[in-house]
Every structure is written in structure tokens, then in C-alpha cells.
Design a protein around this motif. Structure first.
Motif, short mmCIF file in Angstrom:
data_model
loop_
_atom_site.label_atom_id
_atom_site.label_comp_id
_atom_site.label_asym_id
_atom_site.label_seq_id
_atom_site.Cartn_x
_atom_site.Cartn_y
_atom_site.Cartn_z
N GLU A 139 40.71 -35.19 -67.60
CA GLU A 139 42.13 -34.86 -67.20
C GLU A 139 42.18 -33.49 -66.32
O GLU A 139 43.02 -33.51 -65.61
CB GLU A 139 42.91 -34.53 -68.64
N LEU A 140 41.11 -32.77 -66.61
CA LEU A 140 41.09 -31.52 -65.85
C LEU A 140 40.75 -31.74 -64.45
O LEU A 140 40.39 -30.74 -63.36
CB LEU A 140 40.32 -30.32 -66.58
N GLY A 141 40.18 -33.15 -64.09
CA GLY A 141 39.53 -33.20 -62.95
C GLY A 141 38.14 -32.63 -62.67
O GLY A 141 37.94 -32.38 -61.40
N ALA A 142 37.35 -32.50 -63.55
CA ALA A 142 36.07 -31.89 -63.53
C ALA A 142 35.02 -32.64 -62.87
O ALA A 142 35.40 -34.03 -63.13
CB ALA A 142 35.77 -31.64 -64.86
N ASP A 143 34.27 -32.33 -62.12
CA ASP A 143 33.18 -33.40 -61.62
C ASP A 143 31.97 -33.57 -62.63
O ASP A 143 31.42 -34.59 -62.61
CB ASP A 143 32.50 -32.68 -60.46
N CYS A 144 31.90 -32.74 -63.53
CA CYS A 144 30.95 -32.88 -65.05
C CYS A 144 31.59 -32.08 -65.96
O CYS A 144 32.20 -31.12 -65.94
CB CYS A 144 29.57 -32.51 -64.27
N LEU A 145 30.79 -32.71 -67.17
CA LEU A 145 31.00 -31.69 -68.13
C LEU A 145 29.60 -31.11 -68.59
O LEU A 145 28.52 -31.88 -69.06
CB LEU A 145 31.56 -32.74 -69.39
N ALA A 146 29.41 -29.87 -68.70
CA ALA A 146 28.24 -28.99 -69.05
C ALA A 146 28.03 -28.63 -70.41
O ALA A 146 29.35 -28.17 -71.08
CB ALA A 146 27.95 -28.23 -67.97
N THR A 147 27.13 -28.79 -71.18
CA THR A 147 26.83 -28.19 -72.47
C THR A 147 25.69 -27.39 -72.59
O THR A 147 24.56 -27.48 -71.67
CB THR A 147 26.93 -29.43 -73.52
N GLY A 148 25.49 -26.67 -73.87
CA GLY A 148 24.30 -25.77 -74.05
C GLY A 148 23.15 -26.65 -74.89
O GLY A 148 22.33 -25.90 -75.17
N HIS A 149 23.21 -27.88 -74.80
CA HIS A 149 22.05 -28.77 -75.53
C HIS A 149 20.76 -28.47 -74.85
O HIS A 149 20.79 -28.63 -73.74
CB HIS A 149 22.42 -30.14 -75.42
N TYR A 150 19.56 -28.56 -75.61
CA TYR A 150 18.29 -28.32 -74.93
C TYR A 150 17.77 -29.74 -74.84
O TYR A 150 17.16 -30.21 -75.76
CB TYR A 150 17.40 -27.32 -75.91
N VAL A 151 18.15 -30.56 -73.91
CA VAL A 151 17.72 -31.72 -73.42
C VAL A 151 17.67 -31.81 -72.22
O VAL A 151 18.24 -30.92 -71.39
CB VAL A 151 18.56 -32.87 -74.11
N ARG A 152 17.17 -32.88 -71.35
CA ARG A 152 17.08 -32.94 -70.07
C ARG A 152 17.77 -34.13 -69.36
O ARG A 152 17.40 -35.40 -69.94
CB ARG A 152 15.64 -32.83 -69.45
N ARG A 153 18.47 -34.20 -68.65
CA ARG A 153 18.89 -35.31 -67.78
C ARG A 153 18.18 -35.61 -66.47
O ARG A 153 18.20 -34.61 -65.42
CB ARG A 153 20.51 -35.02 -67.41
N VAL A 154 17.44 -36.88 -66.24
CA VAL A 154 16.70 -36.80 -65.32
C VAL A 154 17.20 -38.26 -64.52
O VAL A 154 17.17 -39.21 -65.33
CB VAL A 154 15.16 -37.02 -65.73
N MET A 155 16.95 -38.24 -63.27
CA MET A 155 17.35 -39.51 -62.54
C MET A 155 16.22 -40.12 -62.51
O MET A 155 15.16 -39.90 -62.14
CB MET A 155 17.79 -39.03 -61.08
#
Length: 384
Positions: A139-155
Motif C-alpha cells: 500500500e505504501l508503494g514499496a519496492d521491497c520489505l526488509a526484515t532483521g532475520h538472519y537468513v539469506r535470499r539467494v537467486m
């Protein structure tokens, strides 16, 4: 924002895998009031993107003020707001107490009454923390949502994958196995490749007031560790005493104050003396209010049935491992049945596994990649 943070703007932007130039992007950061999410906000601001911090208020503010070991309540909200002011970013607080109570706290109480061992942190991620935050971020028009979790997002070849954090002592992938592929495409976890000591150093360099704030160690809404007290408050009618019986002989060994005080694999607190060997909780029969105990060998299981399963990405053609508790080591398993779309499947353990409790989650890995997982519904013991 403060300029004395170690990473350059380009390096900071690289942690968020933005779709275009950072100056043209908007990042929403889920801010719990802890040091981890605060550093994520600082890194996002350092990147040059527009940053908005969002905090979900999960408890009554007055009752939670000064509460230690929690998050998203009381002093934590004040810390998040102070960090946002320091960084010069917008910050919003959204009241989600009712949703959190219904989706997480009441479910926690019901699971204990059913003789299960719940993991409310996973339910929270499946509910208020991600579902609601996602809606707000979009709703805020963000390109992404970021959190402080200790995990990795890998393509990967088929899209974004969820991987363990580089620091095994901080890895939180067990609690995020239910993340959907659509959610993962929108999420960012910039701390997954950093050790905790470096995160605290970044917080100090940015002048954040919570740089030395202790980590939360317990379930956020049970900061004193007294789970039974929460269940009694939520479901007073369901707490009743019963018998403690031996799982093999059927002998009555004592009485208990309610099944909510016990979990499968528990040894301490049984208050049973005069036995030839240590006894553990083997099974909890909530319907009859009976706690069955026995020697450790009776905890060994060969299989577990999991339900409400989720799959992240394609199933790999390689050996799988699974964690059946958050602090357990991954063990080799064979997956029988479909995984994903809420369906059920069986896990067969290569070696007998101990302390596998209904209500916990089984999270499946291929090397460091999270394949998916589900809720443990039943087990097959080595000894019937």
C-alpha cells in the motif's frame, strides 16, 4: 542519516537487491525495536533509497511498557521511533493486538491444551508479521520489505531461494520455512551474511540508541518463560490435573497439575522418585489428561507425518535433511509424499530421532537451502 556507518552507499544498496537505482526506490523496514531491524533500517537509509519504518504493536502499550525480552511493545516501540528519528526516516506504528492475540496467542494456548508443543514464532511469521506487513508495504508503494532475520535470499535457477544464514549460531531459517515464493520475491534479509558482532558494530557506528540492547531469548509474549501462566489466563477451563503413568507397564506413578506443564522429551519437573532409570515424557493424552512417561529409548521414532506443508522452489534431486526442533541439528531424511499447498507428507529418518513432538515444525533442507516443511502431526515410534 549518520555518515559514519562502515558500508558505502553502493555496498548498502547491494544488500537489498533493488530493481533499479536506489535513489528511485522505496524500502519498507519491519522495525521491532531491536538492534537487528534497526541496523537494517540504517543500511536501507545508507543506500540512498526512501525508507519507511513500520512497527506492529502486538500488545497493550501500557501493560507492556518496560517489558524485557519482548518485541513490538512498550519500550521497543519507543526504541524503534527513536532510531527512525536518528536516521531521518518516516515511522509508523500499527495496532495489531487483536489479530496477534487471535492468530498467535490463542493458538498457542489451544496447542498446549491439546498436548502439543507449539512454535508461536512461526505462526507469527505466517500471520501478522508477514501477511499484514506485506499488505502495508505494498500500500505504501514499496519496492521491497526488509526484515532483521538472519537468513539469506539467494537467486537460483528457478527464482529466489531461502538459505541458512552464514553465521550458524544466528540462523533463523527454521522459523521462516512457511514463507511463500511470492513473499520471498518481495522480501529482503540484508543481515543473513553478517555475524552478530558486526551488526552491533554497525549500530554503534550509526549512533543507534539500542546498539547494546540484549537479544530476546524467549517467546515474545512470555518473557518470563512461564508458558503455563499464559495458558491458564487464556483457557482457565482447560487446565485440569491427571495421572502420570508408565508408558509400558501402565503403572500409575503420580499426579500432575495439568498437561500444559509438560512437553514430549521433558525430563525435569516430573517429581517422580524411586525409579530404576531416568524417565521422560513419551506422550501426552490431552483428552484423558494423562502424561505417559518412560525410558529415553521410547522417545526414538522412525517417521513423522507433517501437515500444512509449504514448499519453496522445486524439490532438488539430492539428499535432504530436516530439523525437527529449532535448536536441533539437521538429520538425513527421506520425503514421502507431496510437499506444498498445505498437503501432508511423511518424513522417514535415516536413524532413529529423539524428542520429535507433535506441534513442532519439521523444516527440510537441501544443503543450506530451505526446501520447505510442515507441522508435525504424528510420529511412528521405534518401540510401539
Amino acid at each position: 542519516m549518520p555518515e559514519n556507518i562502515a558500508l558505502s552507499p553502493v555496498q548498502a544498496a547491494g544488500l537489498f537487491d533493488l530493481p533499479r537505482a536506489a535513489s528511485d526506490c522505496r524500502i519498507v523496514v519491519a522495525m521491532s525495536g531491536g538492534v537487528d531491524s534497526s541496523v537494517v533500517a540504517a543500511l536501507a537509509a545508507r543506500s540512498g533509497a526512501e525508507v519507511i519504518g513500520v512497527t506492529l504493536q502486538l500488545y497493550d502499550y501500557g501493560a507492556a511498557t518496560g517489558r524485557k525480552g519482548a518485541c513490538c511493545a512498550g519500550d521497543d516501540i519507543a526504541d524503534a521511533r527513536a532510531v527512525a528519528d536518528r536516521l531521518g526516516i518516516a515511522h509508523y506504528v500499527h495496532d495489531h493486538e487483536s489479530a496477534f492475540r487471535e492468530d498467535v496467542v490463542e493458538g498457542f494456548a489451544d496447542s498446549y491444551l491439546a498436548g502439543q508443543t507449539p512454535v508461536p514464532c512461526i505462526r507469527c511469521n505466517m500471520g501478522p508479521k508477514f501477511t499484514d506487513l506485506f499488505a502495508m508495504a505494498r500500500e505504501l508503494g514499496a519496492d521491497c520489505l526488509a526484515t532483521g532475520h538472519y537468513v539469506r535470499r539467494v537467486m537460483g535457477p528457478a527464482g529466489p531461494e531461502l538459505h541458512r544464514a552464514h553465521d550458524p549460531a544466528r540462523d533463523q531459517s527454521y522459523f521462516l520455512y512457511a514463507t511463500t515464493e511470492d513473499q520471498l520475491a518481495y522480501l529482503r534479509f540484508p543481515l543473513g551474511g553478517l555475524p552478530k558482532a558486526e551488526v552491533r558494530q554497525l549500530a554503534e557506528e550509526a549512533g543507534l540508541r539500542n546498539a547494546a540492547k540484549p537479544d530476546s531469548q524467549d517467546i515474545c509474549f512470555v518473557p518470563d518463560g512461564d508458558y503455563a501462566k499464559i495458558v491458564k489466563t487464556m483457557r482457565p477451563e482447560g487446565v485440569r490435573p491427571g495421572k502420570i503413568v508408565h508408558a509400558t507397564t501402565g503403572e500409575e506413578l503420580g499426579e500432575h497439575r495439568g498437561v500444559i506443564h509438560y512437553t514430549v522429551g521433558q525430563r525435569r519437573g516430573l517429581e517422580i522418585g524411586g525409579q530404576p532409570e531416568p524417565l521422560y515424557v513419551i506422550k501426552i493424552d490431552a483428552e484423558s489428561a494423562e502424561v505417559r512417561v518412560g525410558p529415553k529409548r521410547l522417545l526414538a521414532v522412525t517417521e513423522a507425518r507433517i501437515g500444512e506443508t509449504n514448499r519453496i522452489g522445486p524439490l532438488p534431486d539430492k539428499p535432504l535433511t530436516a530439523k525437527v526442533r529449532s535448536l536441533a541439528k539437521p538429520v538425513p531424511v527421506v520425503l514421502d509424499g507431496p510437499l506444498g499447498e498445505g498437503r501432508s507428507a511423511n518424513l522417514r529418518f535415516a536413524q532413529p530421532e529423539y524428542g520429535v513432538a507433535p506441534g513442532q515444525a519439521a523444516v527440510i533442507y537441501a544443503d543450506d537451502r530451505v526446501v520447505g516443511g510442515g507441522w508435525i502431526e504424528a510420529t511412528v515410534p521405534v518401540e510401539a
